[in-house]
Scaffold this motif. Structure first.
Motif, PDB file in Angstrom:
ATOM      1  N   LYS A  30      28.797 -10.404 -53.864  1.00  0.00           N
ATOM      2  CA  LYS A  30      30.265 -10.446 -53.818  1.00  0.00           C
ATOM      3  C   LYS A  30      30.681 -11.870 -53.482  1.00  0.00           C
ATOM      4  CE  LYS A  30      31.217  -5.858 -53.560  1.00  0.00           C
ATOM      5  NZ  LYS A  30      31.862  -5.139 -54.571  1.00  0.00           N
ATOM      6  N   VAL A  31      31.823 -12.284 -54.046  1.00  0.00           N
ATOM      7  CA  VAL A  31      32.378 -13.600 -53.739  1.00  0.00           C
ATOM      8  C   VAL A  31      33.837 -13.402 -53.347  1.00  0.00           C
ATOM      9  CG1 VAL A  31      32.967 -15.890 -54.621  1.00  0.00           C
ATOM     10  CG2 VAL A  31      30.824 -14.805 -55.323  1.00  0.00           C
ATOM     11  N   ARG A  32      34.190 -13.853 -52.162  1.00  0.00           N
ATOM     12  CA  ARG A  32      35.584 -13.834 -51.707  1.00  0.00           C
ATOM     13  C   ARG A  32      36.105 -15.252 -51.888  1.00  0.00           C
ATOM     14  NH1 ARG A  32      36.968  -8.448 -50.387  1.00  0.00           N
ATOM     15  NH2 ARG A  32      38.847  -9.394 -49.579  1.00  0.00           N
ATOM     16  N   SER A  33      37.353 -15.382 -52.328  1.00  0.00           N
ATOM     17  CA  SER A  33      37.905 -16.721 -52.560  1.00  0.00           C
ATOM     18  C   SER A  33      39.368 -16.753 -52.153  1.00  0.00           C
ATOM     19  CB  SER A  33      37.759 -17.109 -54.026  1.00  0.00           C
ATOM     20  OG  SER A  33      38.510 -16.230 -54.839  1.00  0.00           O
ATOM     21  N   GLU A  34      39.831 -17.964 -51.818  1.00  0.00           N
ATOM     22  CA  GLU A  34      41.242 -18.139 -51.479  1.00  0.00           C
ATOM     23  C   GLU A  34      41.662 -19.585 -51.635  1.00  0.00           C
ATOM     24  OE1 GLU A  34      41.879 -16.717 -47.495  1.00  0.00           O
ATOM     25  OE2 GLU A  34      40.053 -17.645 -46.790  1.00  0.00           O
ATOM     26  N   LYS A  35      42.970 -19.763 -51.766  1.00  0.00           N
ATOM     27  CA  LYS A  35      43.567 -21.086 -51.900  1.00  0.00           C
ATOM     28  C   LYS A  35      44.368 -21.345 -50.638  1.00  0.00           C
ATOM     29  CE  LYS A  35      43.596 -21.099 -56.911  1.00  0.00           C
ATOM     30  NZ  LYS A  35      44.319 -21.499 -58.113  1.00  0.00           N
ATOM     31  N   ARG A  36      43.674 -21.886 -49.642  1.00  0.00           N
ATOM     32  CA  ARG A  36      44.262 -22.175 -48.330  1.00  0.00           C
ATOM     33  C   ARG A  36      43.631 -23.441 -47.773  1.00  0.00           C
ATOM     34  NH1 ARG A  36      48.260 -18.492 -46.574  1.00  0.00           N
ATOM     35  NH2 ARG A  36      47.941 -19.578 -44.643  1.00  0.00           N
ATOM     36  N   SER A  37      44.328 -24.112 -46.902  1.00  0.00           N
ATOM     37  CA  SER A  37      43.797 -25.302 -46.252  1.00  0.00           C
ATOM     38  C   SER A  37      42.582 -24.939 -45.402  1.00  0.00           C
ATOM     39  CB  SER A  37      44.871 -25.933 -45.363  1.00  0.00           C
ATOM     40  OG  SER A  37      44.300 -26.963 -44.578  1.00  0.00           O
ATOM     41  N   GLY A  38      41.612 -25.838 -45.362  1.00  0.00           N
ATOM     42  CA  GLY A  38      40.421 -25.618 -44.548  1.00  0.00           C
ATOM     43  C   GLY A  38      40.521 -26.241 -43.171  1.00  0.00           C
ATOM     44  N   THR A  39      41.685 -26.812 -42.834  1.00  0.00           N
ATOM     45  CA  THR A  39      41.829 -27.470 -41.535  1.00  0.00           C
ATOM     46  C   THR A  39      41.950 -26.475 -40.395  1.00  0.00           C
ATOM     47  OG1 THR A  39      44.208 -27.677 -41.847  1.00  0.00           O
ATOM     48  CG2 THR A  39      42.850 -29.571 -42.498  1.00  0.00           C
ATOM     49  N   THR A  40      42.183 -25.208 -40.717  1.00  0.00           N
ATOM     50  CA  THR A  40      42.241 -24.161 -39.697  1.00  0.00           C
ATOM     51  C   THR A  40      41.770 -22.847 -40.308  1.00  0.00           C
ATOM     52  OG1 THR A  40      43.659 -22.978 -38.124  1.00  0.00           O
ATOM     53  CG2 THR A  40      44.666 -23.630 -40.212  1.00  0.00           C
ATOM     54  N   THR A  41      41.342 -21.924 -39.468  1.00  0.00           N
ATOM     55  CA  THR A  41      40.949 -20.606 -39.962  1.00  0.00           C
ATOM     56  C   THR A  41      42.138 -19.647 -39.954  1.00  0.00           C
ATOM     57  OG1 THR A  41      40.205 -19.974 -37.747  1.00  0.00           O
ATOM     58  CG2 THR A  41      38.536 -20.823 -39.278  1.00  0.00           C
ATOM     59  N   LYS A  42      43.230 -20.046 -39.346  1.00  0.00           N
ATOM     60  CA  LYS A  42      44.423 -19.192 -39.298  1.00  0.00           C
ATOM     61  C   LYS A  42      44.978 -18.986 -40.700  1.00  0.00           C
ATOM     62  CE  LYS A  42      45.864 -20.420 -34.608  1.00  0.00           C
ATOM     63  NZ  LYS A  42      44.606 -20.961 -34.221  1.00  0.00           N
ATOM     64  N   GLY A  43      45.289 -17.738 -41.030  1.00  0.00           N
ATOM     65  CA  GLY A  43      45.864 -17.422 -42.326  1.00  0.00           C
ATOM     66  C   GLY A  43      44.852 -17.309 -43.458  1.00  0.00           C
ATOM     67  N   ARG A  44      43.586 -17.474 -43.160  1.00  0.00           N
ATOM     68  CA  ARG A  44      42.551 -17.374 -44.202  1.00  0.00           C
ATOM     69  C   ARG A  44      41.989 -15.951 -44.183  1.00  0.00           C
ATOM     70  NH1 ARG A  44      38.956 -22.436 -43.057  1.00  0.00           N
ATOM     71  NH2 ARG A  44      37.695 -21.570 -44.726  1.00  0.00           N
ATOM     72  N   GLU A  45      42.750 -15.053 -44.791  1.00  0.00           N
ATOM     73  CA  GLU A  45      42.445 -13.624 -44.752  1.00  0.00           C
ATOM     74  C   GLU A  45      41.128 -13.273 -45.456  1.00  0.00           C
ATOM     75  OE1 GLU A  45      44.185 -11.647 -42.826  1.00  0.00           O
ATOM     76  OE2 GLU A  45      45.523 -13.328 -42.373  1.00  0.00           O
ATOM     77  N   GLU A  46      40.825 -13.951 -46.563  1.00  0.00           N
ATOM     78  CA  GLU A  46      39.583 -13.653 -47.284  1.00  0.00           C
ATOM     79  C   GLU A  46      38.364 -14.033 -46.444  1.00  0.00           C
ATOM     80  OE1 GLU A  46      39.261 -11.938 -50.130  1.00  0.00           O
ATOM     81  OE2 GLU A  46      41.434 -11.708 -50.119  1.00  0.00           O
ATOM     82  N   LEU A  47      38.453 -15.152 -45.742  1.00  0.00           N
ATOM     83  CA  LEU A  47      37.358 -15.549 -44.847  1.00  0.00           C
ATOM     84  C   LEU A  47      37.200 -14.522 -43.743  1.00  0.00           C
ATOM     85  CD1 LEU A  47      35.180 -17.500 -43.843  1.00  0.00           C
ATOM     86  CD2 LEU A  47      37.002 -18.749 -42.637  1.00  0.00           C
TER      87      LEU A  47
END
Length: 183
Positions: A30-47
């Motif tokens: 499985k591969v989870r992906s998202e288009k979000r900044s990597g400067t924080t983990t906040k808001g990175r729901e797929e991660l």
């Protein structure tokens, strides 16, 4: 040992296809992906979904370490969480193996460089903004309309076109303010 991939880009106009293709070619189920900044983990729901899903014996695979985190603190938190669950971390383009001392040291060095790169980019951006402000090119955000002034001008008998000219906006904005005040 099941492999699970994570792909990330910072902006919506960037493409995830190369990362996803590489992760699938590496054998990720499985591969989870998202288009979000990597400067924080906040808001990175797929991660977060992926980290919650992983179990002992699984391996989290990324193409490069900076796809996972661009802050040393976040990277260390993620690695600690993975280690606590018995999950390995693998980066396809970097020799990362969290099971060895050398691999852990290399992981820490790459994390430091990712954070350093982010800080340099932020400094360059701030320098560019300061230079633009000094030359009068950058004036900041959009000016806010003074709603009370628009209502006062209307109460004094001015029409929407006159008000728009007086406060420097369009008639549509005047109508919106007046309509919002009436509601």
């Amino acid at each position: 040992m099941p492999l699970f991939g994570y792909a990330r880009v910072s902006t919506t106009d960037q493409d995830l296809a190369l990362q996803i293709e590489a992760l699938k070619a590496a054998g990720c189920e499985k591969v989870r992906s998202e288009k979000r900044s990597g400067t924080t983990t906040k808001g990175r729901e797929e991660l977060r979904t992926l980290l919650d899903f992983l179990r002992a014996g699984d391996t989290l695979v990324v193409t490069r370490l900076d796809r996972l985190a661009r802050s040393m603190g976040d990277l260390q938190d993620i690695v600690r969480e993975l280690k606590g669950k018995g999950v390995a971390l693998k980066a396809l383009e970097q020799p990362i193996d969290t099971g060895t001392s050398a691999g852990k040291a290399f992981l820490d060095m790459l994390g430091v460089f990712a954070e350093f790169e982010t800080n340099l980019r932020r400094e360059r951006q701030m320098e560019g903004i300061a230079k633009a402000k000094k030359s009068g090119v950058y004036t900041g955000g959009k000016r806010q309309l003074d709603h009370d002034r628009i209502r006062e001008l209307r109460a004094s008998g001015m029409g929407p076109s006159e008000i728009a000219a007086a406060v420097g906006c369009s008639r549509v904005h005047v109508y919106r303010v007046l309509h919002a005040g009436a509601a």
